[in-house]
Design a protein around this motif. Structure first.
Motif, PDB file in Angstrom:
ATOM      1  N   PHE A  76       0.821  -1.211   0.000  1.00 56.20           N
ATOM      2  CA  PHE A  76       0.000   0.000   0.000  1.00 56.20           C
ATOM      3  C   PHE A  76       0.853   1.258   0.000  1.00 56.20           C
ATOM      4  N   GLY A  77       2.171   1.112   0.040  1.00 54.80           N
ATOM      5  CA  GLY A  77       3.033   2.268  -0.079  1.00 54.80           C
ATOM      6  C   GLY A  77       3.119   3.077   1.184  1.00 54.80           C
ATOM      7  N   GLY A  78       3.913   4.157   1.088  1.00 52.32           N
ATOM      8  CA  GLY A  78       4.054   5.057   2.209  1.00 52.32           C
ATOM      9  C   GLY A  78       3.332   6.352   1.933  1.00 52.32           C
ATOM     10  N   VAL A  79       3.616   7.357   2.760  1.00 54.83           N
ATOM     11  CA  VAL A  79       2.909   8.632   2.655  1.00 54.83           C
ATOM     12  C   VAL A  79       3.077   9.251   1.276  1.00 54.83           C
ATOM     13  N   ASP A  80       4.289   9.172   0.709  1.00 56.12           N
ATOM     14  CA  ASP A  80       4.534   9.767  -0.599  1.00 56.12           C
ATOM     15  C   ASP A  80       4.876   8.732  -1.657  1.00 56.12           C
ATOM     16  N   ARG A 124       9.539  16.154   0.831  1.00 59.19           N
ATOM     17  CA  ARG A 124       8.088  16.011   0.701  1.00 59.19           C
ATOM     18  C   ARG A 124       7.629  16.559  -0.640  1.00 59.19           C
ATOM     19  N   LYS A 125       6.638  15.909  -1.229  1.00 58.21           N
ATOM     20  CA  LYS A 125       6.161  16.393  -2.519  1.00 58.21           C
ATOM     21  C   LYS A 125       5.591  17.802  -2.418  1.00 58.21           C
ATOM     22  N   GLU A 126       5.084  18.182  -1.256  1.00 61.52           N
ATOM     23  CA  GLU A 126       4.574  19.539  -1.058  1.00 61.52           C
ATOM     24  C   GLU A 126       5.678  20.591  -1.129  1.00 61.52           C
ATOM     25  N   ASP A 127       6.938  20.168  -0.964  1.00 57.93           N
ATOM     26  CA  ASP A 127       8.070  21.103  -0.947  1.00 57.93           C
ATOM     27  C   ASP A 127       8.947  20.996  -2.187  1.00 57.93           C
ATOM     28  N   MET A 128       8.469  20.323  -3.213  1.00 60.06           N
ATOM     29  CA  MET A 128       9.323  20.002  -4.350  1.00 60.06           C
ATOM     30  C   MET A 128       9.294  21.027  -5.476  1.00 60.06           C
ATOM     31  N   LEU A 129       8.313  21.906  -5.495  1.00 60.43           N
ATOM     32  CA  LEU A 129       8.181  22.847  -6.613  1.00 60.43           C
ATOM     33  C   LEU A 129       9.441  23.673  -6.865  1.00 60.43           C
ATOM     34  N   PRO A 130      10.151  24.165  -5.843  1.00 64.67           N
ATOM     35  CA  PRO A 130      11.350  24.975  -6.108  1.00 64.67           C
ATOM     36  C   PRO A 130      12.442  24.247  -6.899  1.00 64.67           C
ATOM     37  N   ASN A 157       2.927  12.264 -15.151  1.00 65.22           N
ATOM     38  CA  ASN A 157       2.095  11.820 -14.043  1.00 65.22           C
ATOM     39  C   ASN A 157       2.257  12.806 -12.889  1.00 65.22           C
ATOM     40  N   PHE A 158       1.151  13.460 -12.528  1.00 67.58           N
ATOM     41  CA  PHE A 158       1.081  14.485 -11.493  1.00 67.58           C
ATOM     42  C   PHE A 158       1.409  15.849 -12.099  1.00 67.58           C
ATOM     43  N   TRP A 159       0.998  16.899 -11.407  1.00 66.49           N
ATOM     44  CA  TRP A 159       1.052  18.239 -11.980  1.00 66.49           C
ATOM     45  C   TRP A 159       2.473  18.758 -12.157  1.00 66.49           C
ATOM     46  N   MET A 160       3.395  18.431 -11.248  1.00 66.07           N
ATOM     47  CA  MET A 160       4.758  18.938 -11.394  1.00 66.07           C
ATOM     48  C   MET A 160       5.463  18.287 -12.582  1.00 66.07           C
ATOM     49  N   SER A 161       5.228  16.988 -12.779  1.00 69.63           N
ATOM     50  CA  SER A 161       5.791  16.319 -13.957  1.00 69.63           C
ATOM     51  C   SER A 161       5.203  16.899 -15.233  1.00 69.63           C
ATOM     52  N   ALA A 162       3.906  17.226 -15.192  1.00 70.93           N
ATOM     53  CA  ALA A 162       3.263  17.809 -16.373  1.00 70.93           C
ATOM     54  C   ALA A 162       3.801  19.206 -16.656  1.00 70.93           C
ATOM     55  N   MET A 163       4.179  19.935 -15.620  1.00 73.20           N
ATOM     56  CA  MET A 163       4.790  21.247 -15.811  1.00 73.20           C
ATOM     57  C   MET A 163       6.099  21.099 -16.594  1.00 73.20           C
ATOM     58  N   VAL A 164       6.862  20.067 -16.259  1.00 74.18           N
ATOM     59  CA  VAL A 164       8.103  19.783 -16.984  1.00 74.18           C
ATOM     60  C   VAL A 164       7.776  19.396 -18.432  1.00 74.18           C
ATOM     61  N   GLU A 214      -1.013  21.383   1.988  1.00 73.10           N
ATOM     62  CA  GLU A 214       0.180  22.227   2.096  1.00 73.10           C
ATOM     63  C   GLU A 214       0.868  22.470   0.763  1.00 73.10           C
ATOM     64  N   PHE A 215       0.214  22.093  -0.345  1.00 70.12           N
ATOM     65  CA  PHE A 215       0.789  22.430  -1.642  1.00 70.12           C
ATOM     66  C   PHE A 215       0.673  23.935  -1.871  1.00 70.12           C
ATOM     67  N   PRO A 216       1.623  24.523  -2.590  1.00 65.19           N
ATOM     68  CA  PRO A 216       1.569  25.972  -2.840  1.00 65.19           C
ATOM     69  C   PRO A 216       0.397  26.353  -3.732  1.00 65.19           C
ATOM     70  N   ASP A 217      -0.092  27.596  -3.552  1.00 65.04           N
ATOM     71  CA  ASP A 217      -1.228  28.066  -4.342  1.00 65.04           C
ATOM     72  C   ASP A 217      -0.912  28.144  -5.830  1.00 65.04           C
ATOM     73  N   GLU A 218       0.368  28.227  -6.182  1.00 61.60           N
ATOM     74  CA  GLU A 218       0.752  28.272  -7.595  1.00 61.60           C
ATOM     75  C   GLU A 218       0.267  27.041  -8.358  1.00 61.60           C
ATOM     76  N   ARG A 219      -0.018  25.993  -7.621  1.00 59.32           N
ATOM     77  CA  ARG A 219      -0.458  24.748  -8.263  1.00 59.32           C
ATOM     78  C   ARG A 219      -1.690  24.970  -9.137  1.00 59.32           C
ATOM     79  N   PHE A 220      -2.613  25.816  -8.682  1.00 58.28           N
ATOM     80  CA  PHE A 220      -3.860  25.995  -9.421  1.00 58.28           C
ATOM     81  C   PHE A 220      -3.617  26.595 -10.807  1.00 58.28           C
ATOM     82  N   THR A 221      -2.802  27.642 -10.855  1.00 59.64           N
ATOM     83  CA  THR A 221      -2.489  28.286 -12.135  1.00 59.64           C
ATOM     84  C   THR A 221      -1.712  27.351 -13.047  1.00 59.64           C
TER      85      THR A 221
END
Length: 296
Positions: free
Chosen positions: A1-5, A62-68, A105-112, A144-151
């Motif tokens: 079942f995996g871990g938190v991330d 944490r994935k919530e802190d990965m955007l930078p 897969n997932f929004w940050m990968s799609a940004m790339v 806790e994901f940054p608000d930039e995610r929506f845009t």
């Protein structure tokens, strides 16, 4: 079942790559390097490589802190896409001059992927697995994901060549919360590996799990983390017993260990306390992570 991330999305990507290779495709999986010990390129199985991208510190983040770190990630992938053979010489290099398609897969990968498309004109398809606006609506301040995610997600939906929705609700959220074009969305439900999961006759399965052959059962299956809402299931179960006096049992399957261990799965203690509060602790059985060779 995996871990938190590391849950179902990781399984999804690995299985997809394996089956694409089975159809004759060559696949590279790009993932952020989270350990100094990992080599840059790993030949996982025939025709599937794992590329450990040096972006950010080589440790767990944490994935919530990965955007930078995604700008650095993008720069590496862009360079790699321009020469996918370069650093793989000597370990079954591919013969293709460039990639034909990127599956994000997932929004940050799609940004790339969107930036790669702008630079190299490589089309991309995206499976979001989770949408920021949906998460924020249900989790509120716990998200806790940054608000930039929506845009960023709005831009991805507009630029993606195609979008894979995993269920009808996912499709509806994309249409009404992100103004996605209906013709760009295809629903592809997640599958399962028949080598790991297979049908067992009900009586036999219950005997193996120590369950009564004729008892009504309710199953909660998934990772034991607060955002999965297992507490809501327990409270609903309590309401069901009080209102309808049904002779039934709730099975909660998940956890980080083969035996109950609140240190490894802190959510266990909270859920057990809620079960006691609802007066249904004797009607609930927690099944924790089991070896793959065992029926579960």
């Amino acid at each position: 079942f995996g871990g938190v991330d590391s849950g179902g999305q990781n399984v999804y990507v690995g299985q997809l790559a394996k089956h694409l290779a089975g159809f004759g495709y060559k696949v590279d999986i790009f993932t952020r390097r989270d350990s100094q010990e990992l080599p840059e390129i790993i030949q996982w199985i025939d025709d599937v490589r794992i590329i450990n991208v040096p972006a950010g510190p080589p440790k767990y983040v944490r994935k919530e802190d990965m955007l930078p770190y995604m700008e650095e990630f993008t720069a590496y992938v862009l360079k790699f896409c321009q020469n996918p053979l370069g650093k793989a010489e000597g370990i079954d290099t591919f013969s293709v001059p460039k990639y034909d398609l990127i599956h994000a897969n997932f929004w940050m990968s799609a940004m790339v992927a969107a930036q790669i498309k702008r630079s190299l004109n490589i089309p991309f398809v995206v499976t979001f697995h989770a949408l920021g606006r949906v998460r924020r609506f249900w989790q509120g301040d716990a998200d806790e994901f940054p608000d930039e995610r929506f845009t960023i997600e709005d831009q991805i939906v507009a630029e993606a060549d195609h979008i894979i929705a995993e269920c009808p609700q996912d499709q509806q959220d994309l249409l009404y919360l992100y103004n996605a074009k209906p013709e760009k969305i295809t629903i592809v439900p997640c599958g399962f590996d028949t080598a790991e999961f297979w049908q067992v006759e009900k009586t036999t399965a219950r005997q193996m799990l120590g369950l009564q052959p004729d008892q009504h059962l309710i199953l909660q299956l998934g990772r034991l983390v607060p955002r999965k809402g297992v507490d809501t299931v327990i409270r609903a179960f309590g309401y069901l017993l009080r209102q309808y006096h049904i002779h039934t049992k709730l099975l909660i399957v998940g956890g980080e260990s083969e035996e109950p261990d609140p240190r490894l799965t802190p959510e266990i203690s909270r859920l057990q306390a809620i079960a006691c509060e609802e007066g249904v602790e004797s009607h609930i059985t927690f099944f924790y992570r089991t070896p793959s060779s065992r029926v579960a």
